[in-house]
Design an enzyme around this catalytic site. Structure first.
Site, PDB file in Angstrom:
ATOM      1  N   HIS A 157      -1.755 -12.441   8.683  1.00  0.00           N
ATOM      2  CA  HIS A 157      -0.667 -12.834   7.791  1.00  0.00           C
ATOM      3  C   HIS A 157      -1.152 -13.399   6.464  1.00  0.00           C
ATOM      4  O   HIS A 157      -0.608 -13.041   5.415  1.00  0.00           O
ATOM      5  CB  HIS A 157       0.311 -13.799   8.454  1.00  0.00           C
ATOM      6  CG  HIS A 157       1.596 -13.888   7.696  1.00  0.00           C
ATOM      7  ND1 HIS A 157       2.576 -12.920   7.789  1.00  0.00           N
ATOM      8  CD2 HIS A 157       2.039 -14.769   6.779  1.00  0.00           C
ATOM      9  CE1 HIS A 157       3.573 -13.214   6.973  1.00  0.00           C
ATOM     10  NE2 HIS A 157       3.276 -14.331   6.342  1.00  0.00           N
ATOM     11  N   TYR A 210      -0.856 -12.655   1.704  1.00  0.00           N
ATOM     12  CA  TYR A 210      -0.874 -13.498   0.508  1.00  0.00           C
ATOM     13  C   TYR A 210      -2.107 -13.229  -0.349  1.00  0.00           C
ATOM     14  O   TYR A 210      -2.070 -13.414  -1.566  1.00  0.00           O
ATOM     15  CB  TYR A 210      -0.749 -14.964   0.908  1.00  0.00           C
ATOM     16  CG  TYR A 210       0.565 -15.193   1.593  1.00  0.00           C
ATOM     17  CD1 TYR A 210       1.753 -15.203   0.858  1.00  0.00           C
ATOM     18  CD2 TYR A 210       0.658 -15.301   2.969  1.00  0.00           C
ATOM     19  CE1 TYR A 210       2.973 -15.341   1.479  1.00  0.00           C
ATOM     20  CE2 TYR A 210       1.882 -15.431   3.600  1.00  0.00           C
ATOM     21  CZ  TYR A 210       3.037 -15.453   2.852  1.00  0.00           C
ATOM     22  OH  TYR A 210       4.249 -15.565   3.464  1.00  0.00           O
ATOM     23  N   HIS A 262       9.362  -2.664   6.037  1.00  0.00           N
ATOM     24  CA  HIS A 262       9.146  -3.960   5.379  1.00  0.00           C
ATOM     25  C   HIS A 262       7.767  -4.002   4.730  1.00  0.00           C
ATOM     26  O   HIS A 262       7.604  -4.461   3.593  1.00  0.00           O
ATOM     27  CB  HIS A 262       9.280  -5.077   6.413  1.00  0.00           C
ATOM     28  CG  HIS A 262       8.760  -6.398   5.949  1.00  0.00           C
ATOM     29  ND1 HIS A 262       9.411  -7.174   5.014  1.00  0.00           N
ATOM     30  CD2 HIS A 262       7.616  -7.083   6.260  1.00  0.00           C
ATOM     31  CE1 HIS A 262       8.715  -8.275   4.782  1.00  0.00           C
ATOM     32  NE2 HIS A 262       7.621  -8.238   5.512  1.00  0.00           N
ATOM     33  N   PHE A 263       6.779  -3.524   5.444  1.00  0.00           N
ATOM     34  CA  PHE A 263       5.401  -3.499   4.961  1.00  0.00           C
ATOM     35  C   PHE A 263       5.306  -2.696   3.658  1.00  0.00           C
ATOM     36  O   PHE A 263       4.588  -3.074   2.729  1.00  0.00           O
ATOM     37  CB  PHE A 263       4.539  -2.857   6.046  1.00  0.00           C
ATOM     38  CG  PHE A 263       3.073  -3.129   5.924  1.00  0.00           C
ATOM     39  CD1 PHE A 263       2.595  -4.425   5.931  1.00  0.00           C
ATOM     40  CD2 PHE A 263       2.170  -2.092   5.841  1.00  0.00           C
ATOM     41  CE1 PHE A 263       1.236  -4.674   5.836  1.00  0.00           C
ATOM     42  CE2 PHE A 263       0.815  -2.332   5.743  1.00  0.00           C
ATOM     43  CZ  PHE A 263       0.341  -3.627   5.745  1.00  0.00           C
ATOM     44  N   HIS A 264       6.057  -1.592   3.591  1.00  0.00           N
ATOM     45  CA  HIS A 264       6.014  -0.757   2.394  1.00  0.00           C
ATOM     46  C   HIS A 264       6.793  -1.370   1.230  1.00  0.00           C
ATOM     47  O   HIS A 264       6.535  -1.041   0.077  1.00  0.00           O
ATOM     48  CB  HIS A 264       6.545   0.653   2.715  1.00  0.00           C
ATOM     49  CG  HIS A 264       5.529   1.505   3.416  1.00  0.00           C
ATOM     50  ND1 HIS A 264       5.309   1.436   4.765  1.00  0.00           N
ATOM     51  CD2 HIS A 264       4.648   2.438   2.944  1.00  0.00           C
ATOM     52  CE1 HIS A 264       4.350   2.290   5.103  1.00  0.00           C
ATOM     53  NE2 HIS A 264       3.929   2.897   4.013  1.00  0.00           N
ATOM     54  N   ARG A 278       7.425   2.030  15.839  1.00  0.00           N
ATOM     55  CA  ARG A 278       6.358   2.157  14.857  1.00  0.00           C
ATOM     56  C   ARG A 278       5.115   2.691  15.559  1.00  0.00           C
ATOM     57  O   ARG A 278       5.065   2.759  16.788  1.00  0.00           O
ATOM     58  CB  ARG A 278       6.057   0.802  14.211  1.00  0.00           C
ATOM     59  CG  ARG A 278       5.554  -0.242  15.178  1.00  0.00           C
ATOM     60  CD  ARG A 278       5.419  -1.630  14.575  1.00  0.00           C
ATOM     61  NE  ARG A 278       4.456  -1.682  13.481  1.00  0.00           N
ATOM     62  CZ  ARG A 278       3.860  -2.795  13.072  1.00  0.00           C
ATOM     63  NH1 ARG A 278       4.127  -3.948  13.666  1.00  0.00           N
ATOM     64  NH2 ARG A 278       3.002  -2.795  12.072  1.00  0.00           N
ATOM     65  N   ARG A 279       4.117   3.081  14.768  1.00  0.00           N
ATOM     66  CA  ARG A 279       2.832   3.564  15.291  1.00  0.00           C
ATOM     67  C   ARG A 279       3.001   4.769  16.204  1.00  0.00           C
ATOM     68  O   ARG A 279       2.250   4.952  17.147  1.00  0.00           O
ATOM     69  CB  ARG A 279       2.101   2.464  16.073  1.00  0.00           C
ATOM     70  CG  ARG A 279       1.885   1.160  15.331  1.00  0.00           C
ATOM     71  CD  ARG A 279       0.984   0.247  16.159  1.00  0.00           C
ATOM     72  NE  ARG A 279       0.750  -1.034  15.543  1.00  0.00           N
ATOM     73  CZ  ARG A 279       1.367  -2.165  15.893  1.00  0.00           C
ATOM     74  NH1 ARG A 279       2.259  -2.156  16.858  1.00  0.00           N
ATOM     75  NH2 ARG A 279       1.097  -3.304  15.277  1.00  0.00           N
TER      76      ARG A 279
END
Length: 566
Positions: free
Chosen positions: A236, A240, A387-389, A452-453
């Protein structure tokens, strides 16, 4: 005269900013990192295109290539290699500009580059040979070839050398300028590198202590929960590490581009210190549905995760205050009249601004992922990928593209001409449309339960799979548009590097507004902030980690070193 022990104005970055360009040796160093980053963009983008096409069920990969091989390349090359090389190259440029770089520091920076490059090549070869189809997260019990893990370890070790180079630059400057507030951008780089170093201790531990001995056959089994916990201790704050360089550009570079000034130096430093404190002890919110972790400690880390939203809200306030101040100074009136005063036709502003807008839904999605109740709806669905994208592939990457439009010309001694500026705006629009379609489809399909995956082909013609099929096609359409955006960006990079008109491009570094309050010297108390960060980490992880080790699976001793068990 104000007492420098309590407050001070930041160092005169304006004087430094007027010195166009960088020393040739430093520009060459940063540019080497950019080459790796943009090559990674092309390779990783192609792998992403293949993924979305396969998920339609209408395409089969040629030459016996496995879907999860492609997925692993996409994740590792884009999320780890592209970002790490771009960020470190960008930060070298910032540090060279603000605090300078000595010959010794430059030598170690090159050593860092080559160690990371060797590690990247070793890791990539193992993936391409099909010996490391372990995805971006390389979770055990999936096992890769030992060279995959050794390559990852080299990337981390190489990045640590870069950490120490940047920190040496920073604290050498502070020693030479006692009682002064450090340059804002150098302060931000130091914070980001401290976050990176502390967080990568976790992934280094699981790779070196667990995964390499296991893959070499030195131990038969490893404690999977320990490895996952160590990964997310890193995983995580990695977000950042990606995001803070974008914040550096938003806080200290975008104001210069729009003809304004930094709204508050103090507010910018406070936001970065809060990221240092709250970005690391939050990994359990990625493990909310995993047994073996006490719910109380999950709750504690969820609370800390929500605390990370505060510096992002501070950043939103600061940025729009900067925009309004710049617009009002140009004579624009009305409630939102200042928006007309922003340089919408300047890609150096337009691309990062679109990234800022994308961070609104991305941040909302992050709060959902971190919420214990709502997370159960989207956990391990393709919502998380969407969300990641939005966060990395839109907010961060569009800001990185925006940085490139001035940084690459500065590094190569060329100019950003009207042709590339116009093409860059088109590229930003193409990217935004593609991502809106693809990420939107991922979010919706995730709410319908799409995993996912997964290539989805495993689900055949089931009724549930039929509900997802339209969104799979939408992902393919969006992904194809995104790949066009990648080709445009690679062309722009090549043009700016080799074919743009020669000249001197500005290194845009903003000054702080004259009416801003002085920066308190407490922000320069590094022992205090690093000490608090370590205390929070020990509080959040020590007891649950000991509990995880003591309550290992049946048959293992009550306490063991987390290398494995028989």
């Amino acid at each position: 005269m104000m007492n420098h022990s309590t407050a001070s104005k930041p160092a005169d970055q304006g004087l430094l900013a007027r010195k166009a360009g960088l020393p040739a040796k430093d520009a060459k160093l940063s540019m080497a990192h950019m080459y790796v980053a943009f090559i990674s963009l092309l390779i990783g983008g192609l792998m992403g295109l293949l993924q979305v096409l396969v998920r339609t069920g209408k395409m089969t990969l040629p030459f016996g290539i496995d879907y999860y091989q492609v997925l692993t390349v996409h994740g590792v090359i884009l999320a780890l290699v592209l970002t790490t090389f771009f960020i470190i190259g960008f930060q070298y440029a910032l540090m060279s500009k603000t605090v300078g770089m000595s010959d010794g520091e430059r030598k170690w920076a090159w050593i860092s580059f080559y160690v990371m490059l060797i590690g990247t090549v070793v890791t990539a070869v193992m993936i391409l040979l099909g010996k490391a189809n372990v995805l971006y997260t390389f979770y055990a019990p999936l096992q890769a070839h030992p060279l995959f893990y050794i390559g990852l370890a080299l990337v981390v070790v190489g990045s640590w050398i870069a950490v120490f180079v940047n920190l040496h630059q920073f604290f050498k400057w502070k020693k030479q300028h006692r009682g002064e507030v450090s340059p804002l951008l150098a302060f931000m780089v130091a914070i980001n590198m401290i976050i990176w170093f502390i967080s990568t201790l976790g992934v280094a531990a699981t790779v070196v202590i667990q995964l390499i001995p296991w893959s070499l056959g030195l131990v038969d089994e490893i404690n999977v929960l320990v490895s996952r916990t160590l990964f997310w201790y890193f995983g995580h704050p990695l977000v950042y590490f990606w995001l803070l360089p974008a914040y550096m550009a938003w806080y200290a570079i975008i104001p210069k581009i729009i003809g304004g000034k930094i709204f508050s130096d103090s507010l910018a430093r406070l936001a970065f210190i809060m990221f240092l404190l709250f970005s690391i002890p939050v990994g359990f919110h990625h493990q909310l549905l995993e047994p073996g972790i006490d719910p109380f400690w999950k709750y504690i880390q969820v609370v800390l995760t929500f605390a990370v939203a505060i510096p992002s809200l501070l950043t939103a306030f600061s940025m729009f205050a900067t925009f309004e101040s710049a617009g009002r100074a140009k004579g624009y009136t009305g409630l939102f009249g200042f928006m007309r005063g922003l340089p919408w036709k300047d890609v150096r502003f337009f691309a990062p601004f679109v990234g800022m807008l994308a961070f609104v839904p991305a941040g909302a999605g992050g709060l959902i992922n971190a919420s214990h109740q709502l997370n159960q709806v989207v956990h391990n669905t393709i919502w998380v990928t969407g969300h990641f994208h939005l966060t990395l592939a839109t907010t961060v990457i569009l800001t990185f593209f925006g940085i490139s439009y001035w940084l690459i010309p500065v590094l190569t001694g060329r100019k950003l001409n009207a042709h590339i500026n116009r093409l860059g705006i088109i590229q930003t629009i193409v990217w935004s449309i593609g991502m809106f379609i693809m990420s939107g489809a991922m979010h919706i399909a995730g709410l319908l339960g799409a995993p996912r995956r997964s290539s989805y082909s495993e689900y055949g013609g089931s009724e549930q799979a039929m509900e997802w099929i339209g969104y799979q096609y939408a992902q393919a359409i969006g992904g194809s548009i995104l790949f066009i955006g990648i080709l445009l960006m690679v062309y722009i990079f090549v043009y700016m590097t080799f074919f743009a008109p020669k000249g001197q491009e500005e290194f845009p570094m903003a000054e702080t507004a004259e009416d801003a309050l002085p920066t308190p010297m407490v922000f320069e108390n590094w022992k205090l902030w690093i000490g608090l960060a370590v205390a929070l980490i020990l509080f959040a992880y020590t007891i649950p980690f000991i509990d995880i080790i003591q309550n290992s699976p049946p048959g293992s001793p009550p306490f063991k070193w987390p290398i494995g068990y028989n």
